[in-house]
Design a protein around this motif. Structure first.
Motif, PDB file in Angstrom:
ATOM      1  N   LEU A  56       0.824  -1.211   0.000  1.00  0.00           N
ATOM      2  CA  LEU A  56       0.000   0.000   0.000  1.00  0.00           C
ATOM      3  C   LEU A  56       0.858   1.260   0.000  1.00  0.00           C
ATOM      4  CD1 LEU A  56      -2.851  -0.921   2.446  1.00  0.00           C
ATOM      5  CD2 LEU A  56      -3.124  -0.117   0.109  1.00  0.00           C
ATOM      6  N   ALA A  57       1.929   1.241   0.755  1.00  0.00           N
ATOM      7  CA  ALA A  57       2.828   2.396   0.790  1.00  0.00           C
ATOM      8  C   ALA A  57       3.384   2.685  -0.602  1.00  0.00           C
ATOM      9  CB  ALA A  57       3.962   2.162   1.786  1.00  0.00           C
ATOM     10  N   GLN A  58       3.652   1.643  -1.352  1.00  0.00           N
ATOM     11  CA  GLN A  58       4.139   1.815  -2.725  1.00  0.00           C
ATOM     12  C   GLN A  58       3.058   2.470  -3.594  1.00  0.00           C
ATOM     13  OE1 GLN A  58       7.294   0.981  -3.962  1.00  0.00           O
ATOM     14  NE2 GLN A  58       6.597   2.148  -5.732  1.00  0.00           N
ATOM     15  N   PHE A  94      -9.530   3.543  -0.624  1.00  0.00           N
ATOM     16  CA  PHE A  94     -10.330   2.336  -0.388  1.00  0.00           C
ATOM     17  C   PHE A  94      -9.420   1.178   0.028  1.00  0.00           C
ATOM     18  CE2 PHE A  94     -12.609  -1.526  -1.651  1.00  0.00           C
ATOM     19  CZ  PHE A  94     -13.790  -1.337  -0.945  1.00  0.00           C
ATOM     20  N   ALA A  95      -8.323   0.991  -0.695  1.00  0.00           N
ATOM     21  CA  ALA A  95      -7.383  -0.088  -0.357  1.00  0.00           C
ATOM     22  C   ALA A  95      -6.796   0.120   1.036  1.00  0.00           C
ATOM     23  CB  ALA A  95      -6.269  -0.159  -1.402  1.00  0.00           C
ATOM     24  N   LEU A  96      -6.451   1.355   1.357  1.00  0.00           N
ATOM     25  CA  LEU A  96      -5.875   1.663   2.665  1.00  0.00           C
ATOM     26  C   LEU A  96      -6.860   1.343   3.788  1.00  0.00           C
ATOM     27  CD1 LEU A  96      -3.530   2.945   4.278  1.00  0.00           C
ATOM     28  CD2 LEU A  96      -4.659   5.153   3.931  1.00  0.00           C
ATOM     29  N   PHE A  97      -8.107   1.741   3.625  1.00  0.00           N
ATOM     30  CA  PHE A  97      -9.072   1.503   4.691  1.00  0.00           C
ATOM     31  C   PHE A  97      -9.541   0.051   4.747  1.00  0.00           C
ATOM     32  CE2 PHE A  97      -8.648   5.861   5.477  1.00  0.00           C
ATOM     33  CZ  PHE A  97      -9.059   6.054   6.777  1.00  0.00           C
ATOM     34  N   LYS A  98      -9.486  -0.677   3.646  1.00  0.00           N
ATOM     35  CA  LYS A  98      -9.747  -2.123   3.715  1.00  0.00           C
ATOM     36  C   LYS A  98      -8.613  -2.801   4.489  1.00  0.00           C
ATOM     37  CE  LYS A  98     -13.723  -3.175   2.129  1.00  0.00           C
ATOM     38  NZ  LYS A  98     -14.684  -3.870   2.993  1.00  0.00           N
ATOM     39  N   HIS A  99      -7.394  -2.310   4.299  1.00  0.00           N
ATOM     40  CA  HIS A  99      -6.250  -2.816   5.062  1.00  0.00           C
ATOM     41  C   HIS A  99      -6.466  -2.539   6.555  1.00  0.00           C
ATOM     42  CE1 HIS A  99      -2.091  -3.699   6.101  1.00  0.00           C
ATOM     43  NE2 HIS A  99      -1.977  -2.502   6.625  1.00  0.00           N
ATOM     44  N   MET A 103      -7.012  -5.201   9.741  1.00  0.00           N
ATOM     45  CA  MET A 103      -6.244  -5.149  10.987  1.00  0.00           C
ATOM     46  C   MET A 103      -7.173  -5.067  12.197  1.00  0.00           C
ATOM     47  SD  MET A 103      -2.892  -2.823  10.458  1.00  0.00           S
ATOM     48  CE  MET A 103      -3.725  -1.458   9.721  1.00  0.00           C
ATOM     49  N   TYR A 104      -8.183  -4.227  12.101  1.00  0.00           N
ATOM     50  CA  TYR A 104      -9.111  -4.066  13.214  1.00  0.00           C
ATOM     51  C   TYR A 104      -9.825  -5.386  13.517  1.00  0.00           C
ATOM     52  CZ  TYR A 104     -12.929  -2.364  16.091  1.00  0.00           C
ATOM     53  OH  TYR A 104     -13.822  -2.180  17.119  1.00  0.00           O
ATOM     54  N   LEU A 105     -10.262  -6.067  12.480  1.00  0.00           N
ATOM     55  CA  LEU A 105     -10.955  -7.339  12.678  1.00  0.00           C
ATOM     56  C   LEU A 105     -10.010  -8.396  13.249  1.00  0.00           C
ATOM     57  CD1 LEU A 105     -13.193  -7.360   9.482  1.00  0.00           C
ATOM     58  CD2 LEU A 105     -13.851  -6.747  11.832  1.00  0.00           C
ATOM     59  N   GLN A 106      -8.757  -8.395  12.810  1.00  0.00           N
ATOM     60  CA  GLN A 106      -7.774  -9.335  13.371  1.00  0.00           C
ATOM     61  C   GLN A 106      -7.516  -9.023  14.841  1.00  0.00           C
ATOM     62  OE1 GLN A 106      -6.815 -12.044  11.735  1.00  0.00           O
ATOM     63  NE2 GLN A 106      -8.040 -11.298  10.028  1.00  0.00           N
ATOM     64  N   ASN A 122      -3.728   4.458  16.072  1.00  0.00           N
ATOM     65  CA  ASN A 122      -3.377   5.887  15.977  1.00  0.00           C
ATOM     66  C   ASN A 122      -3.182   6.300  14.522  1.00  0.00           C
ATOM     67  OD1 ASN A 122      -3.430   6.155  18.756  1.00  0.00           O
ATOM     68  ND2 ASN A 122      -1.251   5.787  18.983  1.00  0.00           N
ATOM     69  N   HIS A 123      -2.531   5.453  13.763  1.00  0.00           N
ATOM     70  CA  HIS A 123      -2.272   5.736  12.343  1.00  0.00           C
ATOM     71  C   HIS A 123      -3.579   5.861  11.566  1.00  0.00           C
ATOM     72  CE1 HIS A 123      -0.465   4.859   8.297  1.00  0.00           C
ATOM     73  NE2 HIS A 123       0.394   5.724   8.795  1.00  0.00           N
ATOM     74  N   ILE A 124      -4.483   4.933  11.814  1.00  0.00           N
ATOM     75  CA  ILE A 124      -5.792   4.963  11.151  1.00  0.00           C
ATOM     76  C   ILE A 124      -6.491   6.287  11.450  1.00  0.00           C
ATOM     77  CG2 ILE A 124      -8.126   3.988  11.221  1.00  0.00           C
ATOM     78  CD1 ILE A 124      -6.769   1.290  11.959  1.00  0.00           C
ATOM     79  N   GLN A 125      -6.506   6.656  12.705  1.00  0.00           N
ATOM     80  CA  GLN A 125      -7.242   7.842  13.109  1.00  0.00           C
ATOM     81  C   GLN A 125      -6.603   9.130  12.593  1.00  0.00           C
ATOM     82  OE1 GLN A 125      -8.699   7.563  17.214  1.00  0.00           O
ATOM     83  NE2 GLN A 125      -8.383   5.355  17.027  1.00  0.00           N
TER      84      GLN A 125
END
Length: 173
Positions: A56-58, A94-99, A103-106, A122-125
């Protein structure tokens, strides 16, 4: 058998005790195996998250200008971005927030520990509370799980700025 001092009844009792010890030992072994499996699952989850983030960073880095413009956009339909930049931004977001949702579900399933989850949270927020993300979220939130939506909708903007907001505020000064 009574000549040896062991009766049939004593032998039966001894075999039951030995059987109980064997069952107890196997339960301990199974417990250790389950703990090791859980640790391996957590390690695989953390590795997958890191690998997905690098990909995603790429994507974000390859469209940094469009992503930055989208994050800072206050236009509800992103009309201030050209068509290609709008598509780059919306796709990357969209890809970032699906990622983030994964993570949240895991984390909720216990596959990601609190210490590993907190920095990601923190990063998400940091990103979630950007003007462009808020506009996008109002249009696309229904494509995410109810528990993730609730987590984000109930979140409070962090004191720490996202890298984009930090850069933007520094260039305005």
């Amino acid at each position: 058998m009574s000549q040896l001092g062991i009766t049939l009844e004593s032998l039966a009792l001894l075999s039951q005790v030995a059987g109980a010890v064997a069952v107890f030992a196997s339960l301990i072994f199974v417990g250790f195996q389950m703990r090791e499996q859980a640790n391996a699952t957590r390690a695989q989850t953390e590795q997958a998250i890191a690998g997905n983030w690098m990909a995603l960073a790429q994507v974000i880095g390859d469209s940094a200008e469009a992503f930055t413009a989208g994050l800072l956009s206050t236009n509800a339909t992103f009309a201030d971005l050209n068509d290609a930049d709008r598509m780059r931004f919306l796709t990357a977001l969209f890809a970032l927030f699906k990622h983030y949702e994964n993570m949240y579900l895991q984390f909720r399933k216990g596959r990601l520990g609190e210490a590993e989850w907190e920095p990601w949270s923190n990063h998400i927020q940091m990103y979630f509370h950007q003007p462009g993300v808020q506009s996008w979220w109002s249009l696309r939130k229904s494509t995410f799980s109810p528990v993730f939506r609730a987590f984000l909708d109930e979140s409070v903007a962090p004191h720490e700025l996202s890298p984009v907001a930090l850069h933007h505020s520094a260039t305005k000064a």
